[in-house]
Design a protein around this motif. Structure first.
Motif: not given
Ligand SMILES: [Fe+2]
Ligand SMILES: [Fe+2]
Length: 166
Positions: A125-126, A122-123, A137, A119
């Protein structure tokens, strides 16, 4: 107030959650290493303790990138998972099923971490937090490798040993 909260707030909140969790895990791993019956199990838990120290440092770098103080937020989920692991250590002490139980507890921990890091990545990245993505990572890769090693350990010895009455 709540209406003004956005993804930045969620990201910081969840970062604090995993920071708290990693610190609890750091304390739990030596206990699991002491409890483990197999040498491989002991060594694996101690190696992951070393990795966890590095993961905490990466999280501190992420806080720094955000310009925020590194601070944990109580994570009841990890406290519950660790408490269940302690129950197994107690209830299966000196039994042939102990290591299989310890491995299952450790995998519950790893899967919690994998969920959180997935999660957060992804956040990040956003939010365009490229450096944070790389740090997160790196932590995720270690959790996934640990999870796989635990599966191997269970399949190679602990499960079969647990099945036999000694
Ligand atoms: Fe971790
Ligand atoms: Fe882990």
């Amino acid at each position: 107030m709540a209406a003004t909260k956005t993804l930045d707030d969620l990201f910081l909140d969840t970062l604090k959650d995993i920071y708290f969790a990693e610190k609890q895990i750091l304390k739990a791993l030596p206990k699991m290493a002491r409890a483990a019956q197999s040498e491989e199990g002991k060594a694996g838990f101690l190696q992951h303790r070393e990795e966890t120290q590095g993961q905490i440092e990466r999280l501190e770098e992420v806080f720094e990138l955000l310009g925020k103080a590194a601070r944990g937020k109580t994570c009841e989920a990890i406290q519950g998972i660790i408490a269940e692991g302690e129950e197994i250590m107690e209830e299966f002490k000196e039994s042939p099923a102990l290591d299989a139980g310890l491995i299952s507890s450790a995998q519950a921990v790893e899967h919690y971490e994998i969920a959180r890091y997935g999660t957060l990545i992804e956040w990040a990245n956003q939010l365009g937090l490229t450096e944070a993505v790389l740090l997160l990572q790196a932590n995720l890769a270690e959790e996934e490798a640990t999870d796989q090693k635990l599966t191997q350990l269970a399949k190679a010895s602990a499960n079969a040993k647990a099945q036999k009455a000694s």
